[in-house]
Motif scaffolding. Structure first.
Motif, PDB file in Angstrom:
ATOM      1  N   ALA A 157     -37.590   6.703   6.721  1.00  0.00           N
ATOM      2  CA  ALA A 157     -36.501   6.782   7.688  1.00  0.00           C
ATOM      3  C   ALA A 157     -36.583   8.075   8.499  1.00  0.00           C
ATOM      4  N   HIS A 158     -36.191   7.998   9.766  1.00  0.00           N
ATOM      5  CA  HIS A 158     -36.264   9.161  10.654  1.00  0.00           C
ATOM      6  C   HIS A 158     -35.066  10.097  10.497  1.00  0.00           C
ATOM      7  N   GLY A 159     -35.177  11.290  11.074  1.00  0.00           N
ATOM      8  CA  GLY A 159     -34.089  12.258  11.061  1.00  0.00           C
ATOM      9  C   GLY A 159     -33.052  11.939  12.126  1.00  0.00           C
ATOM     10  N   ALA A 160     -31.987  12.732  12.162  1.00  0.00           N
ATOM     11  CA  ALA A 160     -30.868  12.441  13.057  1.00  0.00           C
ATOM     12  C   ALA A 160     -31.238  12.570  14.527  1.00  0.00           C
ATOM     13  N   GLY A 161     -32.126  13.493  14.859  1.00  0.00           N
ATOM     14  CA  GLY A 161     -32.386  13.777  16.266  1.00  0.00           C
ATOM     15  C   GLY A 161     -33.571  13.060  16.887  1.00  0.00           C
ATOM     16  N   ALA A 162     -34.380  12.406  16.083  1.00  0.00           N
ATOM     17  CA  ALA A 162     -35.592  11.775  16.620  1.00  0.00           C
ATOM     18  C   ALA A 162     -35.845  10.452  15.917  1.00  0.00           C
ATOM     19  N   GLY A 163     -36.350   9.465  16.657  1.00  0.00           N
ATOM     20  CA  GLY A 163     -36.570   8.146  16.095  1.00  0.00           C
ATOM     21  C   GLY A 163     -37.890   8.002  15.366  1.00  0.00           C
TER      22      GLY A 163
ATOM     23  N   LEU B 135     -47.214  -4.498  -3.191  1.00  0.00           N
ATOM     24  CA  LEU B 135     -47.260  -3.032  -3.237  1.00  0.00           C
ATOM     25  C   LEU B 135     -46.031  -2.429  -3.928  1.00  0.00           C
ATOM     26  N   ALA B 136     -46.273  -1.358  -4.671  1.00  0.00           N
ATOM     27  CA  ALA B 136     -45.170  -0.573  -5.229  1.00  0.00           C
ATOM     28  C   ALA B 136     -44.398   0.064  -4.073  1.00  0.00           C
ATOM     29  N   LEU B 137     -43.091   0.158  -4.193  1.00  0.00           N
ATOM     30  CA  LEU B 137     -42.265   0.691  -3.122  1.00  0.00           C
ATOM     31  C   LEU B 137     -41.698   2.066  -3.449  1.00  0.00           C
ATOM     32  N   PHE B 138     -41.722   2.933  -2.431  1.00  0.00           N
ATOM     33  CA  PHE B 138     -41.029   4.215  -2.462  1.00  0.00           C
ATOM     34  C   PHE B 138     -40.200   4.284  -1.185  1.00  0.00           C
ATOM     35  N   ALA B 139     -39.178   5.113  -1.177  1.00  0.00           N
ATOM     36  CA  ALA B 139     -38.315   5.197   0.004  1.00  0.00           C
ATOM     37  C   ALA B 139     -37.839   6.630   0.192  1.00  0.00           C
ATOM     38  N   GLY B 140     -37.320   6.900   1.375  1.00  0.00           N
ATOM     39  CA  GLY B 140     -36.820   8.243   1.691  1.00  0.00           C
ATOM     40  C   GLY B 140     -36.993   8.514   3.163  1.00  0.00           C
ATOM     41  N   GLY B 141     -37.290   9.772   3.494  1.00  0.00           N
ATOM     42  CA  GLY B 141     -37.506  10.080   4.892  1.00  0.00           C
ATOM     43  C   GLY B 141     -37.190  11.501   5.258  1.00  0.00           C
ATOM     44  N   LYS B 142     -37.124  11.710   6.559  1.00  0.00           N
ATOM     45  CA  LYS B 142     -36.898  13.032   7.130  1.00  0.00           C
ATOM     46  C   LYS B 142     -35.409  13.303   7.224  1.00  0.00           C
ATOM     47  N   SER B 143     -34.953  14.390   6.628  1.00  0.00           N
ATOM     48  CA  SER B 143     -33.600  14.910   6.793  1.00  0.00           C
ATOM     49  C   SER B 143     -32.526  13.836   6.622  1.00  0.00           C
TER      50      SER B 143
ATOM     51  N   GLY C 123     -37.652  17.359   3.710  1.00  0.00           N
ATOM     52  CA  GLY C 123     -36.633  18.294   4.171  1.00  0.00           C
ATOM     53  C   GLY C 123     -35.243  17.728   3.932  1.00  0.00           C
ATOM     54  N   PHE C 124     -34.750  17.815   2.704  1.00  0.00           N
ATOM     55  CA  PHE C 124     -33.414  17.273   2.399  1.00  0.00           C
ATOM     56  C   PHE C 124     -32.348  18.172   3.030  1.00  0.00           C
ATOM     57  N   PRO C 125     -31.420  17.600   3.808  1.00  0.00           N
ATOM     58  CA  PRO C 125     -30.386  18.407   4.477  1.00  0.00           C
ATOM     59  C   PRO C 125     -29.195  18.653   3.549  1.00  0.00           C
ATOM     60  N   LEU C 126     -29.301  19.679   2.742  1.00  0.00           N
ATOM     61  CA  LEU C 126     -28.275  19.943   1.734  1.00  0.00           C
ATOM     62  C   LEU C 126     -26.958  20.394   2.353  1.00  0.00           C
ATOM     63  N   HIS C 127     -27.040  21.047   3.514  1.00  0.00           N
ATOM     64  CA  HIS C 127     -25.836  21.556   4.177  1.00  0.00           C
ATOM     65  C   HIS C 127     -26.154  21.858   5.639  1.00  0.00           C
TER      66      HIS C 127
ATOM     67  N   ASP D  97     -42.909  29.606   4.157  1.00  0.00           N
ATOM     68  CA  ASP D  97     -42.682  29.962   5.569  1.00  0.00           C
ATOM     69  C   ASP D  97     -42.378  28.768   6.482  1.00  0.00           C
ATOM     70  N   ALA D  98     -42.313  27.558   5.949  1.00  0.00           N
ATOM     71  CA  ALA D  98     -42.027  26.389   6.780  1.00  0.00           C
ATOM     72  C   ALA D  98     -40.525  26.235   6.985  1.00  0.00           C
ATOM     73  N   ASP D  99     -40.136  25.772   8.185  1.00  0.00           N
ATOM     74  CA  ASP D  99     -38.720  25.548   8.470  1.00  0.00           C
ATOM     75  C   ASP D  99     -38.372  24.071   8.244  1.00  0.00           C
ATOM     76  N   HIS D 100     -37.235  23.626   8.770  1.00  0.00           N
ATOM     77  CA  HIS D 100     -36.768  22.260   8.523  1.00  0.00           C
ATOM     78  C   HIS D 100     -37.707  21.220   9.129  1.00  0.00           C
ATOM     79  N   SER D 101     -38.453  21.610  10.165  1.00  0.00           N
ATOM     80  CA  SER D 101     -39.423  20.709  10.797  1.00  0.00           C
ATOM     81  C   SER D 101     -40.837  20.919  10.272  1.00  0.00           C
ATOM     82  N   PHE D 102     -40.957  21.746   9.227  1.00  0.00           N
ATOM     83  CA  PHE D 102     -42.243  22.116   8.636  1.00  0.00           C
ATOM     84  C   PHE D 102     -43.133  22.855   9.627  1.00  0.00           C
ATOM     85  N   HIS D 103     -42.485  23.612  10.498  1.00  0.00           N
ATOM     86  CA  HIS D 103     -43.181  24.516  11.421  1.00  0.00           C
ATOM     87  C   HIS D 103     -43.307  25.875  10.751  1.00  0.00           C
TER      88      HIS D 103
END
Length: 228
Positions: free
Chosen positions: A36-42, A101-109, A134-138, A192-198
């Motif tokens: 699944a995508h993050g809030a700001g990008a598809g 196939l075995a299934l896993f799920a999750g995504g960005k933020s 990048g789990f968005p804890l807060h 040193d990576a940020d929320h976007s892994f930059h």
């Protein structure tokens, strides 16, 4: 189903809404990650495409998909109820399209958090583990672990891939939360990576190098869970 590149699909959400998806199944795929995508990008964001392509190179399939608000070109994310229904519909579609196939799920933020909320509410059929990019804890600047309280209800393995400069997740709070969850939670930190892994240029590392590390950690973890 096997394909070299992403194949467009349509996913029907519980209430009859339809969203777009991209199914990418490399030859001899070992599992499928419902991403699944993050809030700001598809689902077409370069980061999402890079993750799907990188996993395909490692013989893992992916199903990327849009949340309804992105499908409609809106900026405001869907309600948790609708987002979680979309997660569930995507997982069911993956199970239908690649039943072997075995299934896993999750995504960005945001996408990862909506997936974990759906799993906490009612287990996603066939899903063996959750992976958070990048789990968005807060929210930035407002440290709290409230958004992670539901993770205690998740009874399958979870992998947190997190940058040490991620301002959406205080490191100490996230480490404490994973400790509280116990053996079901694995935390992999990217220096040193940020929320976007930059990562800043001063570190001497590139974003692409971090992405390779991210992909290797993700692929290794799924491989381990398949073998368990």
């Amino acid at each position: 189903m096997s394909s070299a590149g992403p194949q467009p699909i349509t996913i029907t959400v519980d209430d009859g809404q339809r969203v777009s998806g991209l199914l990418q199944v490399p030859p001899e795929a070992r599992a499928c990650y419902v991403l699944a995508h993050g809030a700001g990008a598809g689902m077409g964001h370069p980061f999402m495409a890079a993750m799907a392509n990188g996993l395909a190179e490692r013989a893992f399939a992916t199903l990327r998909y849009q949340f309804p608000y992105k499908e409609q070109g809106l900026k405001r994310p869907d309600t948790p109820q609708l987002a979680q229904a979309t997660v569930r519909a995507a997982v069911l579609e993956a199970a239908r399209l690649v039943p072997e196939l075995a299934l896993f799920a999750g995504g960005k933020s945001f996408g990862g958090r909506m997936t974990s909320q759906a799993q906490a509410q009612s287990p996603l059929p066939g899903v063996r583990g959750l992976v958070f990019l990048g789990f968005p804890l807060h929210p930035p600047g407002r440290p709290s672990d409230e958004r992670g309280k539901h993770l205690g209800e998740v009874q399958i393995p979870m992998l947190f891939l997190q940058g040490t400069r991620d301002d959406f997740a205080n490191r100490q709070l996230l480490e404490a939360l994973c400790d509280q969850i116990g053996a079901r939670a694995s935390l992999k930190l990217f220096q040193d990576a940020d929320h976007s892994f930059h990562v800043p240029a001063r570190t001497g590392r590139s974003d692409s190098e971090v992405r390779v590390e991210l992909l290797e950690a993700l692929a290794d973890w799924m491989e381990m869970k398949i073998a368990a």
